[in-house]
Scaffold this motif. Structure first.
Motif, PDB file in Angstrom:
ATOM      1  N   UNK A 138       0.813  -1.216   0.000  1.00 32.98           N
ATOM      2  CA  UNK A 138       0.000   0.000   0.000  1.00 32.98           C
ATOM      3  C   UNK A 138       0.852   1.275   0.000  1.00 32.98           C
ATOM      4  N   UNK A 139       2.096   1.184  -0.471  1.00 35.87           N
ATOM      5  CA  UNK A 139       2.942   2.379  -0.558  1.00 35.87           C
ATOM      6  C   UNK A 139       2.335   3.434  -1.475  1.00 35.87           C
ATOM      7  N   UNK A 140       1.498   2.994  -2.413  1.00 38.35           N
ATOM      8  CA  UNK A 140       0.827   3.945  -3.301  1.00 38.35           C
ATOM      9  C   UNK A 140      -0.026   4.932  -2.521  1.00 38.35           C
ATOM     10  N   UNK A 141      -0.559   4.517  -1.365  1.00 36.77           N
ATOM     11  CA  UNK A 141      -1.446   5.382  -0.590  1.00 36.77           C
ATOM     12  C   UNK A 141      -0.764   6.675  -0.144  1.00 36.77           C
ATOM     13  N   UNK A 142       0.386   6.638   0.558  1.00 35.52           N
ATOM     14  CA  UNK A 142       1.036   7.909   0.911  1.00 35.52           C
ATOM     15  C   UNK A 142       1.540   8.670  -0.309  1.00 35.52           C
ATOM     16  N   UNK A 143       1.928   7.945  -1.354  1.00 34.33           N
ATOM     17  CA  UNK A 143       2.393   8.629  -2.567  1.00 34.33           C
ATOM     18  C   UNK A 143       1.275   9.487  -3.143  1.00 34.33           C
ATOM     19  N   UNK A 144       0.089   8.916  -3.286  1.00 37.23           N
ATOM     20  CA  UNK A 144      -1.032   9.686  -3.845  1.00 37.23           C
ATOM     21  C   UNK A 144      -1.509  10.760  -2.882  1.00 37.23           C
ATOM     22  N   UNK A 145      -1.499  10.462  -1.591  1.00 41.67           N
ATOM     23  CA  UNK A 145      -2.001  11.424  -0.605  1.00 41.67           C
ATOM     24  C   UNK A 145      -1.130  12.673  -0.533  1.00 41.67           C
TER      25      UNK A 145
END
Length: 316
Positions: free
Chosen positions: A84-91
């Motif tokens: 779920x590293x994409x989550x902080x990247x998008x946020x």
């Protein structure tokens, strides 16, 4: 195993594979390109160095996390964070776009987008809907609008914890590709939207009964506001609906009406032009097509690379 998706890390006299998912590759490439652009052609823009450093950290994330995941395979939390590293990247990356967009295109394109709406409708969609939608419905639509932050994560969680790993991986590829292209479009066609550009066309502030004024005010001071074309909210909602329909039909049925409300809210809330919504549709189609092709190609390569067990061969 394809060298783009794994590498051998020496450990204890042997080797251990570090596997990268498609989403990892997209994050590393997209964030690295952004960082290089900011320390290269965009270095003259105020704030470029800070944004470049943070994009570089985002790019390093999958490399570090997947390596740690291979080193400690029994630590489920590491696997979860890596997935779920994409989550902080998008946020967080959305707030870093200002210097990048300034370097690429310092002017605004609202006049052209508003003109397109005028040709399509003979009016401005946000102004027209503002005259038709009652305040109580505006409240509901604005609540739906904030579902943009909930639905993508919720579907990801469902796919991850129900063990639909192939579907989960493809979904993350699609989501990361969509935002990469979406942010590129923000840089090429920056626009601030009807609530700022057409402020003189609205007879009064956005009206609701209970929560509209508060929710509208929350969006008045974003770190980056030139994010209209195409509509990320519309595209994300459609993308999540596509993957929910394919893999979790019950989730699709639950989400359908709130997602429609979310899309309508982009106009009623004066965030987007109708042109932004229309242009989000082909982007979603392209992204889903690319993600399906990517996933099938990866599955085919893994099947070819998998060793054949001799005891599995049935002899006549």
């Amino acid at each position: 195993m394809n060298s783009w998706t794994s590498y051998d890390r020496a450990r204890g006299g042997g080797h251990q594979d570090v596997h990268f998912r498609g989403v990892d590759i997209i994050i590393v490439v997209a964030c690295s390109v952004a960082a290089l652009a900011l320390i290269g052609p965009g270095r003259w823009v105020p704030g470029s160095t800070r944004s470049a450093v943070q994009f570089a950290i985002f790019a390093l994330g999958p490399l570090v996390l997947r390596t740690l995941e291979s080193r400690f395979p029994r630590h489920r939390l590491l696997a979860f964070v890596a997935s779920f590293w994409l989550l902080p990247v998008l946020s967080l990356s959305h707030g870093l776009l200002d210097p990048l967009v300034t370097a690429a295109q310092p002017g605004l394109r609202d006049a052209q987008l508003a003109a397109m709406d005028q040709r399509l409708l003979g009016a401005q969609a946000s102004v027209l809907l503002g005259q038709l939608v009652p305040p109580w419905l505006t409240d509901i639509l604005m609540l739906c609008y904030y579902g943009h932050f909930v639905w993508p994560l919720a579907l990801g969680m469902v796919l991850y914890f129900t063990g639909r790993r192939d579907a989960f991986d493809e979904y993350l590829i699609a989501l990361s590709l969509f935002f990469a292209f979406n942010y590129l479009c923000y840089a090429l066609v920056p626009a601030i939207g009807p609530r700022y550009f057409l402020i003189g066309h609205f007879s009064e502030p956005l009206q609701g009964v209970w929560v509209t004024s508060f929710l509208d005010s929350v969006m008045r001071q974003p770190p980056f506001a030139r994010d209209c074309f195409p509509s990320g909210h519309t595209g994300t909602a459609l993308l999540v609906l596509v993957y929910a329909f394919r893999f979790v039909p019950r989730f699709f049925r639950i989400m359908l009406l709130p997602a429609i409300g979310l899309i309508v809210a982009t106009l009623v809330g004066r965030f987007h032009y109708l042109t932004d919504l229309i242009c989000a549709v082909p982007l979603v189609v392209v992204v889903v097509g690319l993600s399906v092709c990517w996933s099938r190609a990866t599955a085919r390569r893994e099947a070819e690379a998998r060793p054949v067990r001799m005891d599995a061969i049935v002899r006549p």
